[in-house]
Design a protein around this motif. Structure first.
Motif, PDB file in Angstrom:
ATOM      1  N   ALA A  70       0.830  -1.212   0.000  1.00  0.00           N
ATOM      2  CA  ALA A  70       0.000   0.000   0.000  1.00  0.00           C
ATOM      3  C   ALA A  70       0.862   1.259   0.000  1.00  0.00           C
ATOM      4  CB  ALA A  70      -0.936  -0.010   1.205  1.00  0.00           C
ATOM      5  N   GLN A  71       1.894   1.259   0.829  1.00  0.00           N
ATOM      6  CA  GLN A  71       2.710   2.462   0.973  1.00  0.00           C
ATOM      7  C   GLN A  71       3.551   2.718  -0.279  1.00  0.00           C
ATOM      8  OE1 GLN A  71       6.302   2.297   1.671  1.00  0.00           O
ATOM      9  NE2 GLN A  71       6.596   4.467   2.114  1.00  0.00           N
ATOM     10  N   ALA A  74       1.437   4.198  -2.889  1.00  0.00           N
ATOM     11  CA  ALA A  74       1.073   5.584  -2.589  1.00  0.00           C
ATOM     12  C   ALA A  74       2.142   6.567  -3.044  1.00  0.00           C
ATOM     13  CB  ALA A  74       0.817   5.748  -1.084  1.00  0.00           C
ATOM     14  N   TYR A  90      -9.993  19.865  10.961  1.00  0.00           N
ATOM     15  CA  TYR A  90      -8.648  20.044  10.411  1.00  0.00           C
ATOM     16  C   TYR A  90      -8.581  21.343   9.617  1.00  0.00           C
ATOM     17  CZ  TYR A  90      -7.465  15.142  11.329  1.00  0.00           C
ATOM     18  OH  TYR A  90      -7.202  13.935  11.916  1.00  0.00           O
ATOM     19  N   LEU A 101       2.008  11.715   3.872  1.00  0.00           N
ATOM     20  CA  LEU A 101       1.978  10.579   4.793  1.00  0.00           C
ATOM     21  C   LEU A 101       2.842   9.392   4.355  1.00  0.00           C
ATOM     22  CD1 LEU A 101      -0.165  10.051   7.360  1.00  0.00           C
ATOM     23  CD2 LEU A 101      -0.767   8.197   5.854  1.00  0.00           C
ATOM     24  N   ARG A 107       9.555  16.585   9.645  1.00  0.00           N
ATOM     25  CA  ARG A 107       8.424  17.505   9.677  1.00  0.00           C
ATOM     26  C   ARG A 107       8.638  18.714   8.750  1.00  0.00           C
ATOM     27  NH1 ARG A 107       3.241  17.402  11.742  1.00  0.00           N
ATOM     28  NH2 ARG A 107       2.529  19.484  11.287  1.00  0.00           N
TER      29      ARG A 107
ATOM     30  N   LYS B   7       9.932  13.290  16.831  1.00  0.00           N
ATOM     31  CA  LYS B   7      10.487  13.902  15.615  1.00  0.00           C
ATOM     32  C   LYS B   7       9.404  14.364  14.648  1.00  0.00           C
ATOM     33  CE  LYS B   7      15.195  12.417  14.776  1.00  0.00           C
ATOM     34  NZ  LYS B   7      16.026  11.357  14.234  1.00  0.00           N
ATOM     35  N   SER B  10       5.310  18.853  15.529  1.00  0.00           N
ATOM     36  CA  SER B  10       5.761  20.224  15.321  1.00  0.00           C
ATOM     37  C   SER B  10       6.171  20.817  16.669  1.00  0.00           C
ATOM     38  CB  SER B  10       4.652  21.048  14.692  1.00  0.00           C
ATOM     39  OG  SER B  10       3.634  21.263  15.639  1.00  0.00           O
ATOM     40  N   LYS B 234      -0.773   9.029  12.781  1.00  0.00           N
ATOM     41  CA  LYS B 234      -0.689   9.262  11.333  1.00  0.00           C
ATOM     42  C   LYS B 234      -1.815   8.534  10.608  1.00  0.00           C
ATOM     43  CE  LYS B 234       3.798  10.185   9.382  1.00  0.00           C
ATOM     44  NZ  LYS B 234       4.850   9.609   8.549  1.00  0.00           N
ATOM     45  N   LEU B 236      -4.618   7.454  11.774  1.00  0.00           N
ATOM     46  CA  LEU B 236      -5.941   7.991  12.089  1.00  0.00           C
ATOM     47  C   LEU B 236      -6.193   9.304  11.369  1.00  0.00           C
ATOM     48  CD1 LEU B 236      -6.392   7.091  15.847  1.00  0.00           C
ATOM     49  CD2 LEU B 236      -7.726   6.293  13.909  1.00  0.00           C
ATOM     50  N   ASN B 237      -5.144  10.113  11.201  1.00  0.00           N
ATOM     51  CA  ASN B 237      -5.308  11.340  10.421  1.00  0.00           C
ATOM     52  C   ASN B 237      -5.743  11.004   8.996  1.00  0.00           C
ATOM     53  OD1 ASN B 237      -4.719  13.188  12.396  1.00  0.00           O
ATOM     54  ND2 ASN B 237      -2.539  13.274  11.918  1.00  0.00           N
ATOM     55  N   ALA B 238      -5.117   9.986   8.420  1.00  0.00           N
ATOM     56  CA  ALA B 238      -5.482   9.595   7.055  1.00  0.00           C
ATOM     57  C   ALA B 238      -6.913   9.063   7.021  1.00  0.00           C
ATOM     58  CB  ALA B 238      -4.507   8.540   6.536  1.00  0.00           C
ATOM     59  N   GLY B 250      -1.608   4.991   1.333  1.00  0.00           N
ATOM     60  CA  GLY B 250      -0.656   3.962   1.727  1.00  0.00           C
ATOM     61  C   GLY B 250      -0.906   3.349   3.095  1.00  0.00           C
ATOM     62  N   VAL B 251      -2.087   3.622   3.692  1.00  0.00           N
ATOM     63  CA  VAL B 251      -2.399   3.054   5.001  1.00  0.00           C
ATOM     64  C   VAL B 251      -3.053   1.686   4.815  1.00  0.00           C
ATOM     65  CG1 VAL B 251      -3.807   3.350   7.083  1.00  0.00           C
ATOM     66  CG2 VAL B 251      -2.677   5.321   6.042  1.00  0.00           C
ATOM     67  N   PRO B 295      -7.328  18.901  15.748  1.00  0.00           N
ATOM     68  CA  PRO B 295      -7.667  17.470  15.669  1.00  0.00           C
ATOM     69  C   PRO B 295      -6.514  16.549  15.271  1.00  0.00           C
ATOM     70  CG  PRO B 295      -8.339  18.574  13.679  1.00  0.00           C
ATOM     71  CD  PRO B 295      -7.661  19.624  14.519  1.00  0.00           C
ATOM     72  N   ASP B 296      -5.297  17.071  15.098  1.00  0.00           N
ATOM     73  CA  ASP B 296      -4.191  16.226  14.655  1.00  0.00           C
ATOM     74  C   ASP B 296      -3.972  15.075  15.645  1.00  0.00           C
ATOM     75  OD1 ASP B 296      -1.866  15.042  13.891  1.00  0.00           O
ATOM     76  OD2 ASP B 296      -0.734  16.908  13.635  1.00  0.00           O
ATOM     77  N   HIS B 297      -4.245  13.843  15.175  1.00  0.00           N
ATOM     78  CA  HIS B 297      -4.168  12.699  16.095  1.00  0.00           C
ATOM     79  C   HIS B 297      -2.759  12.434  16.590  1.00  0.00           C
ATOM     80  CE1 HIS B 297      -8.146  11.812  14.351  1.00  0.00           C
ATOM     81  NE2 HIS B 297      -8.370  11.350  15.554  1.00  0.00           N
TER      82      HIS B 297
END
Lengths: 275, 355
Positions: A70-71, A74, A90, A101, A107, B7, B10, B234, B236-238, B250-251, B295-297
């Protein structure tokens, strides 16, 4: 190359797709046209690897699709759906950053890529707004920025963008700017596969077309070859006229009123008088 | 793993987590001091140094006994339960893409309650079994098994062609909850007065029974799922974009769904089994965090671990001081303080249109 060969798919007794082959080339804008229920979305789902129960084979850059993780997938292909509803508050910026992602990157890198793409699409003013408060057109542009962020990388292998009726919630100017962005991506060696409803948008922006009806390909090839009255009428079961668009030399399709037998017309008139 | 988490955060998010950590530390220090036997922070430190083999004096043996065998295990249990409930609530809300979800929805709490009441009411009638699972161990073990079983049942019902459909899952949860409720009622119908009283208090939540013995079971049962849930931000955000969209990014969607449901039901099942039903924390802690920090998980999950712990330690502090020398069940306190607090937040958010 992103190729599907002899794809057939049956759901119950219904043949959703029958012997469809399609090659999406890097740098080429390919559009799929056809009436509702022709199997366009199913074909797109097969390309995106969401469906796996089909006959035939799909290959991406030479490797069969089921062999991709999957990754890994992507990193080379992104999908833009019709519209996305999100329940959590968001910001637009956070949505665009989600495109990064699949990359395990620091970051700062994610933030830099997202800023660059939002600037290119003129989204800076929306960046800190909550996604849910944006209009349908603005939301779709944010999602476009997200998928662009997803396939922005330095690898030499071609990347692909799949668009599922991307213009359905957009106004006239937004429709054209969306497809222009997709067209510009083609110049950066991205292959685009789009399902479109508007024949004239397809005529203006696509390089190659596939006409689909009841799961069967009616015609495919370069725009000029496929945009022909007979083929379009057969696909959509509706009379059309194709003329040459004066300004750009592209075909222009006009839908004609349906021809009704005379006595039927009289019946319709009578009916409307009583109503 | 923790380094990786830090890492990808933010700068502001790191500050938020650091701030919450400091608040938790302050609450812990406060909680160790307050109670029927006064112990100052210095004395508490001296006792701990002494316990670890260092040379420290200046405290009574009564203080040492109270701190080491009553206050400290209770504090650890409270922090763990709070953390588990907080992170389970946050991750389930993320998975279901619905801020109104709480762990009880997939049947964990009602399943645990059903098995608990069955153990309380009928446990005495089975002398053989009773001797095997003697005394204080039987109730948590039964409740944990019940929570896990009902969740697995709900999960199975929610599957279609190998994929979990969230709508069916929620409907199945409602049906299972109703069924468990009816069976609990049936058990209570046959209960004698003593069993009825035990169940009622268990149902209101209680940190009172904490001891190092019980913590030996509790720590791994809650710590392991809580730890792993913290790193799913990550994904959950997706998933907030939708299941297909998460896959396009890609999840591995099915794997993430399975992991979250299993881990959160383990965490909540373990928490409920040791302390009874403690409402509000799993629902409201993630809410407060989202309203305050977005809401950033990747932030909400670790922050829910810390905030859940803070809320429960504070709630317990209140529960055991406000009617001293007696104490209130913690479940009543969290709901009694949390309900109005949440209403106040809602009114604020409505006015500022941040919801």
């Amino acid at each position: 190359m992103y190729t599907a060969q002899h794809i057939s798919l049956k759901r119950g007794n219904r043949q959703v797709l029958q012997q469809v082959s399609l090659a999406v080339k890097p740098g080429v804008f390919t559009a799929v046209l056809g009436p509702n229920g022709a199997g366009k979305s199913t074909l797109l789902k097969i390309f995106s690897n969401e469906l796996s129960q089909y006959a035939g084979e799909v290959k991406l850059n030479g490797k069969p699709l089921p062999q991709y993780k999957a990754q890994e997938l992507a990193l080379v292909r992104a999908v833009l759906p019709q519209s996305i509803h999100i329940n959590f508050p968001y910001t637009a910026r956070e949505i665009v950053q989600l495109g990064r992602l699949p990359y395990h990157e620091p970051r700062q890198q994610t933030e830099a890529v997202a800023e660059e793409i939002m600037e290119a699409l003129g989204l800076q003013l929306l960046a800190d707004r909550k996604y849910v408060t944006l209009s349908g057109g603005e939301q779709q542009r944010v999602q476009l920025a997200r998928v662009m962020a997803q396939i922005k990388n330095k690898t030499l292998s071609p990347r692909y963008l799949l668009l599922d009726e991307p213009t359905s919630s957009l106004d006239l100017a937004q429709q054209h700017s969306m497809l222009q962005v997709a067209k510009n991506l083609c110049r950066q060696n991205v292959g685009v596969l789009a399902i479109l409803h508007d024949l004239n948008l397809a005529a203006l922006y696509a390089d190659e077309l596939l006409l689909l009806k009841d799961g069967k390909p009616i015609a495919q090839g370069a725009v000029a070859e496929v945009m022909q009255e007979g083929l379009l009428e057969k696909t959509f079961s509706h009379p059309v006229q194709v003329v040459c668009n004066g300004c750009c030399g592209r075909p222009f399709v006009m839908a004609m009123p349906q021809q009704q037998p005379k006595n039927e017309l009289i019946y319709a008139l009578k009916f409307s008088n009583h109503g | 793993m923790l380094v990786l988490l830090v890492k990808t955060l933010s700068g502001t998010h790191r500050l938020v987590l650091l701030g919450l950590l400091l608040v938790l530390l302050a609450v812990v220090v406060l909680s160790l001091q307050v109670g029927a036997v006064k112990i100052t922070a210095g004395e508490a430190l001296a006792i701990l140094v002494h316990k670890m083999g260092g040379a420290a004096t200046g405290f009574s043996s009564q203080q040492e006994a109270v701190l080491l065998s009553i206050r400290l295990p209770r504090l650890v249990l409270g922090m763990l339960v709070g953390a588990a409930l907080g992170v389970a609530g946050a991750s389930l809300q993320g998975l279901f893409r619905n801020p109104l979800v709480e762990p009880g929805l997939i049947g964990v709490s009602s399943g645990a309650a059903l098995f608990a009441v069955a153990a309380i009411v009928f446990g005495a009638a089975l002398p053989d079994l009773g001797s095997v699972l003697a005394g204080p161990v039987m109730l948590p073990v039964a409740a944990f098994a019940g929570g896990l079983l009902t969740t697995l049942l709900t999960y199975k019902l929610g599957q279609r062609e190998g994929k979990v459909e969230i709508t069916i899952l929620i409907l199945a949860g409602i049906a299972i909850n109703a069924l468990a409720g009816a069976l609990i009622g049936l058990c209570i119908y046959y209960a004698d007065d003593a069993a009825l009283r035990t169940f009622t208090f268990w149902n209101m939540g209680d940190l009172g029974g904490a001891s190092w013995n019980r913590l030996q079971i509790a720590v791994p049962m809650m710590l392991v799922p809580t730890f792993f849930l913290t790193f799913l931000g990550k994904q959950l955000n997706a998933l907030a974009l939708g299941e297909s969209e998460a896959y396009h990014l890609g999840v591995k969607v099915e794997q993430v769904k399975y992991t979250i449901i299993l881990l959160s039901s383990m965490a909540v099942g373990a928490a409920v089994s040791l302390t009874g039903i403690i409402g509000f924390v799993g629902l409201v802690v993630p809410h407060i965090l989202r309203m305050a920090f977005g809401p950033d998980h990747q932030l909400v999950l670790p922050a829910a671990v810390l905030t859940g712990a803070i809320v429960l330690v504070l709630g317990d502090l209140f529960a055991r001081t406000v009617v001293a020398p007696s104490e209130l069940p913690i479940g009543i306190v969290t709901a009694l303080l949390g309900g109005p607090f949440f209403i106040w937040i809602l009114m604020n958010a409505k006015r500022k249109r941040t919801l």
